[in-house]
Scaffold this motif. Structure first.
Motif, PDB file in Angstrom:
ATOM      1  N   TYR A 159      37.096  45.259  33.484  1.00  0.00           N
ATOM      2  CA  TYR A 159      36.779  43.947  32.910  1.00  0.00           C
ATOM      3  C   TYR A 159      35.869  44.147  31.692  1.00  0.00           C
ATOM      4  O   TYR A 159      34.968  44.989  31.724  1.00  0.00           O
ATOM      5  CB  TYR A 159      36.080  43.079  33.974  1.00  0.00           C
ATOM      6  N   SER A 160      36.116  43.356  30.650  1.00  0.00           N
ATOM      7  CA  SER A 160      35.322  43.510  29.430  1.00  0.00           C
ATOM      8  C   SER A 160      34.834  42.163  28.913  1.00  0.00           C
ATOM      9  O   SER A 160      35.575  41.185  28.925  1.00  0.00           O
ATOM     10  CB  SER A 160      36.195  44.170  28.350  1.00  0.00           C
ATOM     11  N   MET A 161      33.594  42.096  28.452  1.00  0.00           N
ATOM     12  CA  MET A 161      33.094  40.879  27.793  1.00  0.00           C
ATOM     13  C   MET A 161      33.335  40.930  26.281  1.00  0.00           C
ATOM     14  O   MET A 161      33.049  39.967  25.572  1.00  0.00           O
ATOM     15  CB  MET A 161      31.585  40.715  28.035  1.00  0.00           C
ATOM     16  N   SER A 162      33.839  42.059  25.785  1.00  0.00           N
ATOM     17  CA  SER A 162      33.911  42.244  24.324  1.00  0.00           C
ATOM     18  C   SER A 162      34.750  41.181  23.633  1.00  0.00           C
ATOM     19  O   SER A 162      34.307  40.569  22.661  1.00  0.00           O
ATOM     20  CB  SER A 162      34.482  43.627  24.011  1.00  0.00           C
ATOM     21  N   LYS A 163      35.957  40.963  24.115  1.00  0.00           N
ATOM     22  CA  LYS A 163      36.873  40.047  23.399  1.00  0.00           C
ATOM     23  C   LYS A 163      36.670  38.608  23.870  1.00  0.00           C
ATOM     24  O   LYS A 163      36.566  37.696  23.059  1.00  0.00           O
ATOM     25  CB  LYS A 163      38.338  40.434  23.625  1.00  0.00           C
ATOM     26  N   GLY A 164      36.636  38.406  25.176  1.00  0.00           N
ATOM     27  CA  GLY A 164      36.586  37.059  25.738  1.00  0.00           C
ATOM     28  C   GLY A 164      35.295  36.315  25.430  1.00  0.00           C
ATOM     29  O   GLY A 164      35.240  35.091  25.501  1.00  0.00           O
ATOM     30  N   GLY A 196      30.666  47.664  28.358  1.00  0.00           N
ATOM     31  CA  GLY A 196      32.015  47.359  27.878  1.00  0.00           C
ATOM     32  C   GLY A 196      33.072  47.708  28.917  1.00  0.00           C
ATOM     33  O   GLY A 196      32.771  48.288  29.970  1.00  0.00           O
ATOM     34  N   GLY A 197      34.310  47.348  28.582  1.00  0.00           N
ATOM     35  CA  GLY A 197      35.429  47.716  29.453  1.00  0.00           C
ATOM     36  C   GLY A 197      35.611  49.229  29.473  1.00  0.00           C
ATOM     37  O   GLY A 197      36.099  49.803  30.452  1.00  0.00           O
ATOM     38  N   THR A 198      35.203  49.885  28.395  1.00  0.00           N
ATOM     39  CA  THR A 198      35.354  51.341  28.311  1.00  0.00           C
ATOM     40  C   THR A 198      34.690  52.034  29.502  1.00  0.00           C
ATOM     41  O   THR A 198      35.235  52.997  30.055  1.00  0.00           O
ATOM     42  CB  THR A 198      34.725  51.865  26.993  1.00  0.00           C
ATOM     43  N   GLY A 199      33.524  51.532  29.882  1.00  0.00           N
ATOM     44  CA  GLY A 199      32.810  52.139  31.016  1.00  0.00           C
ATOM     45  C   GLY A 199      33.632  52.065  32.298  1.00  0.00           C
ATOM     46  O   GLY A 199      33.606  53.002  33.117  1.00  0.00           O
ATOM     47  N   VAL A 202      43.709  48.422  36.500  1.00  0.00           N
ATOM     48  CA  VAL A 202      44.275  47.381  35.636  1.00  0.00           C
ATOM     49  C   VAL A 202      43.259  47.046  34.550  1.00  0.00           C
ATOM     50  O   VAL A 202      42.180  46.521  34.839  1.00  0.00           O
ATOM     51  CB  VAL A 202      44.627  46.098  36.434  1.00  0.00           C
ATOM     52  N   ASP A 203      43.624  47.377  33.338  1.00  0.00           N
ATOM     53  CA  ASP A 203      42.730  47.140  32.197  1.00  0.00           C
ATOM     54  C   ASP A 203      43.015  45.738  31.657  1.00  0.00           C
ATOM     55  O   ASP A 203      44.058  45.495  31.046  1.00  0.00           O
ATOM     56  CB  ASP A 203      43.000  48.223  31.145  1.00  0.00           C
ATOM     57  N   THR A 204      42.058  44.812  31.881  1.00  0.00           N
ATOM     58  CA  THR A 204      42.290  43.393  31.521  1.00  0.00           C
ATOM     59  C   THR A 204      41.486  42.968  30.288  1.00  0.00           C
ATOM     60  O   THR A 204      41.123  41.802  30.154  1.00  0.00           O
ATOM     61  CB  THR A 204      41.892  42.470  32.701  1.00  0.00           C
ATOM     62  N   ALA A 205      41.233  43.921  29.395  1.00  0.00           N
ATOM     63  CA  ALA A 205      40.332  43.654  28.258  1.00  0.00           C
ATOM     64  C   ALA A 205      40.681  42.369  27.489  1.00  0.00           C
ATOM     65  O   ALA A 205      39.796  41.720  26.941  1.00  0.00           O
ATOM     66  CB  ALA A 205      40.327  44.847  27.309  1.00  0.00           C
ATOM     67  N   TYR A 206      41.976  42.004  27.447  1.00  0.00           N
ATOM     68  CA  TYR A 206      42.385  40.862  26.601  1.00  0.00           C
ATOM     69  C   TYR A 206      42.815  39.645  27.410  1.00  0.00           C
ATOM     70  O   TYR A 206      43.467  38.743  26.893  1.00  0.00           O
ATOM     71  CB  TYR A 206      43.530  41.304  25.676  1.00  0.00           C
ATOM     72  N   ILE A 207      42.449  39.605  28.682  1.00  0.00           N
ATOM     73  CA  ILE A 207      43.003  38.584  29.586  1.00  0.00           C
ATOM     74  C   ILE A 207      42.716  37.153  29.120  1.00  0.00           C
ATOM     75  O   ILE A 207      43.520  36.248  29.341  1.00  0.00           O
ATOM     76  CB  ILE A 207      42.502  38.815  31.041  1.00  0.00           C
ATOM     77  N   HIS A 240      48.714  43.461  26.370  1.00  0.00           N
ATOM     78  CA  HIS A 240      48.595  44.911  26.161  1.00  0.00           C
ATOM     79  C   HIS A 240      48.257  45.279  24.702  1.00  0.00           C
ATOM     80  O   HIS A 240      48.791  44.689  23.772  1.00  0.00           O
ATOM     81  CB  HIS A 240      49.944  45.519  26.575  1.00  0.00           C
ATOM     82  N   ASN A 241      47.369  46.235  24.580  1.00  0.00           N
ATOM     83  CA  ASN A 241      47.083  46.846  23.291  1.00  0.00           C
ATOM     84  C   ASN A 241      47.842  48.166  23.240  1.00  0.00           C
ATOM     85  O   ASN A 241      47.582  49.016  24.097  1.00  0.00           O
ATOM     86  CB  ASN A 241      45.570  47.097  23.160  1.00  0.00           C
ATOM     87  N   PRO A 242      48.781  48.411  22.342  1.00  0.00           N
ATOM     88  CA  PRO A 242      49.005  47.714  21.078  1.00  0.00           C
ATOM     89  C   PRO A 242      50.180  46.731  21.026  1.00  0.00           C
ATOM     90  O   PRO A 242      50.394  46.150  19.961  1.00  0.00           O
ATOM     91  CB  PRO A 242      49.321  48.878  20.142  1.00  0.00           C
ATOM     92  N   MET A 244      27.733  44.067  22.052  1.00  0.00           N
ATOM     93  CA  MET A 244      26.711  43.904  23.097  1.00  0.00           C
ATOM     94  C   MET A 244      26.986  44.784  24.314  1.00  0.00           C
ATOM     95  O   MET A 244      26.199  44.811  25.262  1.00  0.00           O
ATOM     96  CB  MET A 244      26.615  42.436  23.530  1.00  0.00           C
ATOM     97  N   ARG A 245      28.109  45.453  24.327  1.00  0.00           N
ATOM     98  CA  ARG A 245      28.479  46.459  25.323  1.00  0.00           C
ATOM     99  C   ARG A 245      28.284  45.990  26.771  1.00  0.00           C
ATOM    100  O   ARG A 245      27.346  46.405  27.455  1.00  0.00           O
ATOM    101  CB  ARG A 245      27.705  47.770  25.089  1.00  0.00           C
ATOM    102  N   SER A 246      29.175  45.115  27.192  1.00  0.00           N
ATOM    103  CA  SER A 246      29.092  44.681  28.582  1.00  0.00           C
ATOM    104  C   SER A 246      30.478  44.495  29.197  1.00  0.00           C
ATOM    105  O   SER A 246      31.401  43.999  28.549  1.00  0.00           O
ATOM    106  CB  SER A 246      28.300  43.376  28.684  1.00  0.00           C
TER     107      SER A 246
END
Ligand code: PLP
Length: 417
Positions: free
Chosen positions: A256-261, A108-111, A222-227, A188-190, A267-269
């Protein structure tokens, strides 16, 4: 508790995650009153207009079509080479910076956030984040003996508060000689804010100025979780080009996160992507993160990595995936438009929203508002300084209804305060 068994550093308050707690209450209300009568705007995951978790067909048909051994096998510590190449394409699109780049897979992006905070600060250091922030930045920092300091995110006009950012960044740099700052943008979250390209120039000027002192170490995470839910086409990826030819003591990490996109939350990637004008420094980044990966979670989720690289290797699959992203983004943008317009019409002030999963309303007593709203079967999350409404989880119809309920509760509370 009469004695403690856990070590001092591992002792934390015995409390449940507040988001999962309120979400549990929403689920109970749905069971009691039916889902058409409950607005559950608690969770940060995309739901369709019928209240079902949206799971992208292009993603899950690819995952389920993988041979078992491609799901079952360990992945290399750094991630599979094809995945790492795909991540770069997926993240940067047409705006890959002119720099040395190395990616490393994370759960996940968390890592990636963990890597950035842990490997680029010294013990006891303070990192710089906005005053509206995703709480795991703090959780991760305190877990490893780091602290967080906040700049004020918005100025009077509702734009990025560059003055506050500069003040805090320069003071911390003078104290520590090394600063990690996290910017969660776009979407941005939130709050749903996205830093504009002009604001990026101002931010980078401040960072480059600090880098003129070659003893300083400037790290931008740069946290792009929701890009994938931001802007039209690739417009919200343009800023990546600005990370070309930076001074070598200004290191950029993309979370970078696969969670949202990819709607692959469970699946934690994800990946941490290091960017530098000096090749040695991206190699150093990669090996440092590989060591951390080994020490924390070993390696990432093979099946998720193979899903992405299979999609990227097949133009037809990629087009199907990209079309789904566009459809989902449109749905989200429609909900946001409805909520924001409705709020404006009735005089409910929201924080400046541009993109993404959430809309936030500042309030001095957020818990009270959250609890009052449950009486109307409206469930959202209370933050330190406001309430967060997850448009990602709520139909357009409910996005139209919600602002009036929130306004009423806030007005009623105001009159009894
Ligand atoms: N950053 C922000 C701001 C988030 O909201 C999230 C998820 O909620 C993440 C990063 C990373 O999420 P994950 O580890 O599930 O990919």
């Amino acid at each position: 508790m009469s004695i403690n068994m856990v070590a001092d550093h591992a002792r934390w308050p015995i409390a449940n995650d507040p988001i999962f707690e309120i979400s549990g209450k929403a689920k109970k209300a749905i069971a009691e009153h039916g889902k058409e009568n409950v607005i559950d705007a608690t969770l940060g995951a995309l739901y369709d207009d019928n209240g079902n978790l949206l799971c992208m067909n292009s993603v899950y048909s690819t995952l389920k079509g993988l041979p078992n051994e491609k799901i079952a096998a360990y992945a290399p510590l750094a991630g599979t080479p094809d995945y790492l190449k795909s991540v770069e394409k997926a993240c940067f699109g047409d705006y890959k910076p002119n720099a040395y780049i190395r990616a490393i897979a994370t759960p996940g992006g968390t890592g990636s956030i963990k890597h950035g905070i842990c490997n680029y600060t010294n013990e006891g250091d303070t990192i710089l984040i906005a005053d509206w922030f995703w709480s795991p930045y703090n959780t991760i920092s305190e877990e490893i003996g780091r602290k967080v300091e906040c700049f004020t995110m918005f100025n009077e006009e509702g734009n990025f508060n560059i003055v506050s950012f500069k003040e805090h960044f320069e003071a911390l740099m003078a104290k520590q000689g090394r600063v990690v700052t996290i910017l969660n943008t776009p979407a941005h979250n939130p709050t749903g804010y996205s830093v504009s390209d002009e604001e990026w120039d101002e931010i980078l000027n401040i960072l480059k100025n600090a880098a003129k002192n070659t003893d300083n170490r400037v790290i931008l995470l740069v946290d792009t979780a929701y890009i994938d839910y931001a802007g039209q086409g690739q417009e919200r990826r343009k800023f990546f080009k600005k990370f070309s030819n930076l001074p070598e003591n200004l290191f950029v990490i993309i979370g970078y996160s696969m969670s949202k996109g990819y709607t692959m939350y469970g699946m934690r990637s994800g990946a941490a992507i290091g960017i530098s004008s000096n090749e040695d420094l991206v190699i150093e980044f990669q090996y440092s993160c590989m060591h951390s990966g080994r020490a924390n979670w070993s390696n990432g989720t093979r099946g998720a990595m193979e899903t992405m690289s299979t999609i990227y290797a097949d133009p037809e699959k990629l087009t199907a995936y990209q079309n789904e992203v566009v459809t989902n983004k449109k749905m989200l943008q429609e909900r946001a438009k409805i909520f924001v317009e409705e709020a404006k019409k009735i005089g409910l002030k929201t924080l400046p929203y541009r993109d993404g999963f959430f809309i936030t309303i500042a309030h001095p007593e957020p818990k009270k508002v959250m609890n009052e709203l449950t009486k109307y079967n409206l469930f959202l999350v209370s933050l330190k300084k406001g309430i967060r409404f997850a448009i990602c989880a709520v139909s357009s119809e409910k996005c139209r209804k919600a602002p009036a309920i929130i306004k009423k509760v806030i007005d009623d509370l105001g009159s009894v305060r």
